[in-house]
Design a protein around this motif. Structure first.
Motif, mmCIF file in Angstrom:
data_model
loop_
_atom_site.group_PDB
_atom_site.id
_atom_site.type_symbol
_atom_site.label_atom_id
_atom_site.label_comp_id
_atom_site.label_asym_id
_atom_site.label_seq_id
_atom_site.Cartn_x
_atom_site.Cartn_y
_atom_site.Cartn_z
ATOM 1 N N LEU A 104 -27.106 1.637 12.613
ATOM 2 C CA LEU A 104 -26.674 2.955 13.601
ATOM 3 C C LEU A 104 -27.801 2.071 14.370
ATOM 4 O O LEU A 104 -27.643 2.621 15.554
ATOM 5 N N ASP A 105 -28.938 1.592 13.953
ATOM 6 C CA ASP A 105 -30.426 1.401 14.625
ATOM 7 C C ASP A 105 -30.242 0.584 15.972
ATOM 8 O O ASP A 105 -30.950 0.908 16.886
ATOM 9 N N THR A 106 -29.187 -0.184 15.546
ATOM 10 C CA THR A 106 -28.615 -1.155 16.980
ATOM 11 C C THR A 106 -27.207 -1.289 17.782
ATOM 12 O O THR A 106 -27.663 -2.018 18.600
ATOM 13 N N SER A 107 -26.342 -0.620 17.145
ATOM 14 C CA SER A 107 -25.216 -0.394 17.393
ATOM 15 C C SER A 107 -25.411 0.356 18.932
ATOM 16 O O SER A 107 -23.419 -0.671 19.708
ATOM 17 N N PHE A 108 -25.948 0.706 19.671
ATOM 18 C CA PHE A 108 -25.779 1.446 20.257
ATOM 19 C C PHE A 108 -26.727 0.547 22.111
ATOM 20 O O PHE A 108 -26.363 1.123 23.317
ATOM 21 N N MET A 109 -26.885 0.050 21.641
ATOM 22 C CA MET A 109 -27.688 -1.014 22.667
ATOM 23 C C MET A 109 -27.750 -2.020 23.454
ATOM 24 O O MET A 109 -28.027 -2.116 24.773
ATOM 25 N N THR A 110 -26.146 -2.705 23.125
ATOM 26 C CA THR A 110 -26.174 -2.765 24.167
ATOM 27 C C THR A 110 -25.691 -2.399 25.151
ATOM 28 O O THR A 110 -25.493 -3.698 26.089
ATOM 29 N N LYS A 111 -25.304 -2.273 26.295
ATOM 30 C CA LYS A 111 -24.514 -1.353 27.429
ATOM 31 C C LYS A 111 -26.104 -1.220 27.205
ATOM 32 O O LYS A 111 -26.288 -1.709 29.130
ATOM 33 N N VAL A 162 -28.207 -18.490 27.763
ATOM 34 C CA VAL A 162 -26.927 -17.816 26.713
ATOM 35 C C VAL A 162 -27.817 -16.611 26.591
ATOM 36 O O VAL A 162 -29.537 -16.730 25.881
ATOM 37 N N CYS A 163 -27.627 -15.488 26.890
ATOM 38 C CA CYS A 163 -28.291 -13.355 26.582
ATOM 39 C C CYS A 163 -28.175 -13.526 25.354
ATOM 40 O O CYS A 163 -26.903 -13.502 25.268
ATOM 41 N N VAL A 164 -28.352 -13.620 24.491
ATOM 42 C CA VAL A 164 -28.199 -12.945 23.194
ATOM 43 C C VAL A 164 -28.473 -11.770 22.719
ATOM 44 O O VAL A 164 -27.151 -10.934 22.674
ATOM 45 N N SER A 165 -29.387 -11.093 22.925
ATOM 46 C CA SER A 165 -29.672 -9.699 23.398
ATOM 47 C C SER A 165 -29.636 -9.320 21.655
ATOM 48 O O SER A 165 -29.897 -10.238 20.741
ATOM 49 N N ASP A 166 -28.803 -7.998 21.448
ATOM 50 C CA ASP A 166 -29.017 -7.271 20.337
ATOM 51 C C ASP A 166 -28.156 -7.578 19.300
ATOM 52 O O ASP A 166 -28.900 -7.737 17.680
ATOM 53 N N VAL A 167 -27.314 -8.145 19.257
ATOM 54 C CA VAL A 167 -26.241 -8.465 18.456
ATOM 55 C C VAL A 167 -26.245 -9.822 18.204
ATOM 56 O O VAL A 167 -25.687 -10.804 19.017
ATOM 57 N N PHE A 168 -26.498 -10.576 16.985
ATOM 58 C CA PHE A 168 -26.954 -11.361 16.961
ATOM 59 C C PHE A 168 -25.098 -11.966 15.839
ATOM 60 O O PHE A 168 -25.119 -12.442 14.913
ATOM 61 N N ASP A 169 -24.651 -12.603 16.585
ATOM 62 C CA ASP A 169 -23.118 -13.663 16.371
ATOM 63 C C ASP A 169 -23.304 -14.345 16.474
ATOM 64 O O ASP A 169 -23.005 -14.590 17.349
ATOM 65 N N VAL A 170 -22.936 -15.203 15.017
ATOM 66 C CA VAL A 170 -22.885 -16.842 15.360
ATOM 67 C C VAL A 170 -22.125 -17.029 16.474
ATOM 68 O O VAL A 170 -21.876 -18.196 17.438
ATOM 69 N N LYS A 171 -20.416 -16.354 15.797
ATOM 70 C CA LYS A 171 -19.407 -16.820 16.599
ATOM 71 C C LYS A 171 -19.388 -16.711 18.182
ATOM 72 O O LYS A 171 -19.134 -17.578 18.987
ATOM 73 N N LEU A 172 -19.608 -15.534 18.924
ATOM 74 C CA LEU A 172 -20.791 -15.513 20.282
ATOM 75 C C LEU A 172 -20.957 -16.196 20.597
ATOM 76 O O LEU A 172 -20.514 -16.318 22.312
ATOM 77 N N ILE A 173 -22.396 -16.306 19.816
ATOM 78 C CA ILE A 173 -23.680 -17.347 20.230
ATOM 79 C C ILE A 173 -22.452 -18.298 21.044
ATOM 80 O O ILE A 173 -22.366 -19.149 22.015
ATOM 81 N N VAL A 174 -21.755 -18.833 20.027
ATOM 82 C CA VAL A 174 -21.386 -20.861 20.080
ATOM 83 C C VAL A 174 -19.872 -19.932 21.363
ATOM 84 O O VAL A 174 -19.898 -20.995 22.272
ATOM 85 N N GLU A 175 -19.092 -19.679 21.848
ATOM 86 C CA GLU A 175 -18.529 -19.100 22.067
ATOM 87 C C GLU A 175 -19.263 -18.625 23.914
ATOM 88 O O GLU A 175 -18.987 -20.108 24.767
#
Length: 732
Positions: free
Chosen positions: A56-63, A136-149
């Motif tokens: 919950l602490d980070t889920s709304f921060m992407t936008k 690459v802008c990583v920002s709040d969600v450190f998703d390795v698959k997304l970063i690699v893409e």
């Protein structure tokens, strides 16, 4: 009150503590809460709300964080030439043992970490130096698959197939970067889990020697887990550069105004409020660029400037991004700091004690005290740049400050729950639901009528001191929920017996007052953890039955020069982590605690001062168990004899052998002969030794066996002849 068991049970049944009645009352409240939760669940189902599978602490921060990119016009960067030069050396010249060298850039939001990375990334020498460059802008969600893409897309200019599995993606990535000297910028990393980072790093180590990864982050912890390199810490702009940036934007459309002395004077006053933070300077200067007259600028400075950092514009949301990413337990701790005035020098130990008293600190490990866990919280906030100017001072104290913008953020997120009262008007604005309050004038205390106050801090005393009793009565009558009460330098001489009615109190600071005695009723506050009585120079004794304060962890009475003895039973307070001073009873007339009561207080930390050691009688027969040897957490020990010599002094000092972990040892006016204690060479962690006379020292044993020793101070030792360089003589 002294009746038999049956009488006590009857008395309890008809009292407010009746457990049966309490159970009925709480049962109704629990049922009401369950009914409300059930109603919320039905409404959620009606609207088809989805259960989140992310924190919950980070889920709304992407936008909230816009995707950054690698390009920035060269003329948009002001005052970062030195930072750029330092980074270019690391990027182009430094020879690393590793093929891929990681360079972290650290600083709080708005300082320009991304802009600096862009500045380096777009340098011509950098472009010519690397075969492959990626951003690459990583920002709040450190998703390795997304970063690699995203890395693959940055390297190839084309997004990989979304249906590819991780195995296929990692092959593509390694084929693209394998054997090539590359530069990769990972902008705005928040992830603090080492395992997540390692899983990404393993896919990036195939680059040719000289490859670089630049990481920008707000957290020193992130910098620590990402690489071995000392992070490049970004600071605010210099006064010259800050003015250059401000002037360029504020006077962009009106060059003539840039030389007008009135505009310049107001502008420089406004600039001081910006703290050298480029984001703040740009935002405020942009606002001023649309204001045409000197009157408008002056009005902005006097009226709007104090509020601009609280508008939902460009400033606070950027800093709040750091706050939004904090775990819940750190959010509460940070918001609580709103109680300090701006630019206040915060004592870290006291701040942590406040957090513990409010229940913000949770026991995570049975071997660590709440104070140690709370200090861990503080270090986490420092690593995330929420505090600055952290200084470790004498006597093991540590202080810090908050940047003005961080203070604004704390005020913003605390909302109506906390408030600073410094005038009649601000007192009237405090919401009745306020939980935490600091006041700089005791006459303002009665203006707040809220019944749920949990913190009351008095930072100064400029009120009507002739009404101290009325103030006490008001506090005890109205603020029954208090956990923290600080009444420093209040100049009162007595404390009402009714203080025990503050039964929830966990922290009580009565330092620097004219107290001579404390009421016995204070020992009924069994939740009390911290009792501070420092600089109460007229205080003669602590309350009897002090052993009833079973939860007490800190008892400080430094510079209480009139204190004659310690109360009998103090040795039963086995939870004590701090006892600043122990005073030996001079003649036994006070029925005070014997020095041997210290033997059971093995959780003591920090510094312990023992006074009046010359009054210890029969030391040769008295001490059957070690007094200090078991205190492994103690860092500083001060032993004071304070007067004439005694035949027992030699044996007593030998019996006061500390634990080998001790770092500082001070011995004042010891009356022994030339034999120094045999244990000195065993305390191998000693950093500081201080010996003050008068005494009968003929020689000092060798300190060659103390590898950590940095300071040796000897004063007024008139009979001292030499320092022995042969450790064997020390036992002669």
């Amino acid at each position: 009150m002294g009746g038999k068991k049956l009488m006590k049970e009857v008395r309890l049944f008809f009292s407010s503590s009746n457990q049966f009645a309490y159970g009925l009352k709480i049962g109704r409240k629990i049922n009401a809460i369950k009914a409300r939760l059930a109603s919320i669940e039905r409404k959620a189902n009606t609207f088809g709300f989805m259960v989140r599978d992310r924190p919950l602490d980070t889920s709304f921060m992407t936008k909230k964080r816009q995707q950054t990119h690698s390009f920035v016009p060269k003329d948009k960067i002001i005052g970062r030439d030195d930072d750029k030069a330092a980074l270019l050396k690391l990027v182009l010249e430094f020879e690393s043992e590793e093929n891929v060298y990681i360079i972290p850039i650290v600083g709080f939001g708005g300082l320009g970490k991304t802009a600096l990375a862009q500045f380096v990334y777009n340098d011509e020498m950098v472009k010519n130096h690397f075969e492959l460059m990626m951003w690459v802008c990583v920002s709040d969600v450190f998703d390795v698959k997304l970063i690699v893409e995203n890395i693959i897309e940055s390297a190839t200019g084309q997004a990989p197939d979304q249906n590819l599995k991780m195995e296929q993606l990692q092959k593509q990535l390694r084929e693209k970067i394998g054997g090539k000297k590359y530069l990769l910028v990972l902008d705005d990393i928040w992830n603090e889990e080492r395992e997540n980072w390692v899983s990404l790093k393993e896919l990036l180590i195939d680059g040719a020697k000289g490859s670089r990864i630049i990481v920008t982050t707000r957290s020193f912890k992130v910098a620590k887990i990402t690489g071995k390199c000392q992070p490049h810490v970004l600071k605010g702009l210099s006064d010259y550069d800050a003015w250059s940036l401000f002037k360029e934007i504020a006077f962009e459309q009106r060059y003539a105004d840039s030389t007008d002395s009135a505009f310049v004077e107001i502008g420089q006053q406004i600039l001081k409020r910006c703290g050298g933070v480029p984001l703040v300077i740009r935002t405020i200067a942009s606002t001023l660029s649309y204001k045409e007259t000197e009157k408008d600028w002056r009005s902005f400075k006097d009226n709007e400037l104090a509020k601009i950092s609280q508008n939902e514009g460009n400033i606070l949301p950027t800093l709040k991004l750091s706050y939004d990413h904090l775990p819940a337990y750190l959010k509460r701790c940070f918001a609580y700091c709103r109680l300090y005035p701006k630019d206040y020098e915060i004592d870290v130990q006291t701040l942590v004690q406040f957090w513990v008293a409010q229940g913000f600190v949770k026991q995570s490990n049975e071997t660590r005290s709440l104070q140690e866990t709370g200090f861990g919280y503080f270090k986490e906030l420092v690593e995330r740049s929420f505090f600055q100017e952290v200084i470790k001072e004498r006597h093991l104290n540590m202080t810090c400050k908050m940047h003005d913008l961080m203070h604004d953020l704390a005020e913003f997120v605390a909302g109506k729950e906390s408030g600073i009262v410094d005038s009649n008007s601000s007192a009237s604005e405090v919401d009745e639901k306020c939980r935490h309050m600091s006041i700089n004038d005791d006459s303002l205390i009665p203006l707040f009528k809220g019944k749920k106050l949990r913190t009351l801090l008095l930072f100064a005393n400029e009120g009507y001191q002739d009404k101290r009793d009325e103030i006490w009565h008001f506090i005890i009558s109205n603020y029954r929920c208090l956990r923290v009460l600080k009444l420093y330098n209040f100049e009162f001489t007595t404390i009402p017996l009714s203080i025990h009615k503050l039964k929830h109190l966990r922290y009580l600071d009565l330092s620097r007052n004219n107290l001579m005695i404390l009421p016995k009723s204070i020992c009924k506050i069994q939740n009390l953890k911290v009792l501070k009585l420092d600089q109460c120079r007229w205080l003669k004794e602590l309350p009897k039955k002090i052993e009833k304060l079973v939860n007490l962890t800190h008892l400080t009475c430094s510079e209480c020069k009139s204190l004659t003895h310690m109360p009998r039973g103090i040795g039963k307070l086995t939870s004590l982590e701090e006892l600043s001073m122990f005073v030996v009873d001079r003649d036994g007339s006070h029925d005070g605690a014997d020095l041997s009561e210290l033997s059971g207080l093995n959780n003591l930390r920090g510094q312990l001062r023992i006074k009046n050691l010359r009054f210890v009688k029969n030391a040769k027969e008295k001490f059957k168990t070690p007094i200090l040897k078991g205190k492994q957490h103690l860092e500083s020990l001060v032993l004071e004899w304070n007067g004439d010599n005694d035949d027992d002094d030699n044996k007593l000092l030998e019996d006061l052998q500390p634990h080998p972990n001790l770092k500082k040892l001070h011995i004042h006016e010891w009356g022994g002969d030339a034999k120094f204690p045999s244990w000195l060479s065993l305390i191998t962690n000693l950093v500081d030794i201080n010996i003050w006379g008068p005494n009968k020292f003929k020689y000092l044993p060798s300190v060659a066996q103390l590898p950590c020793l940095q300071n040796l101070t000897i004063r007024d030792c008139s009979e001292l002849e030499y320092m022995d360089d042969n450790s064997s003589k020390g036992s002669q």
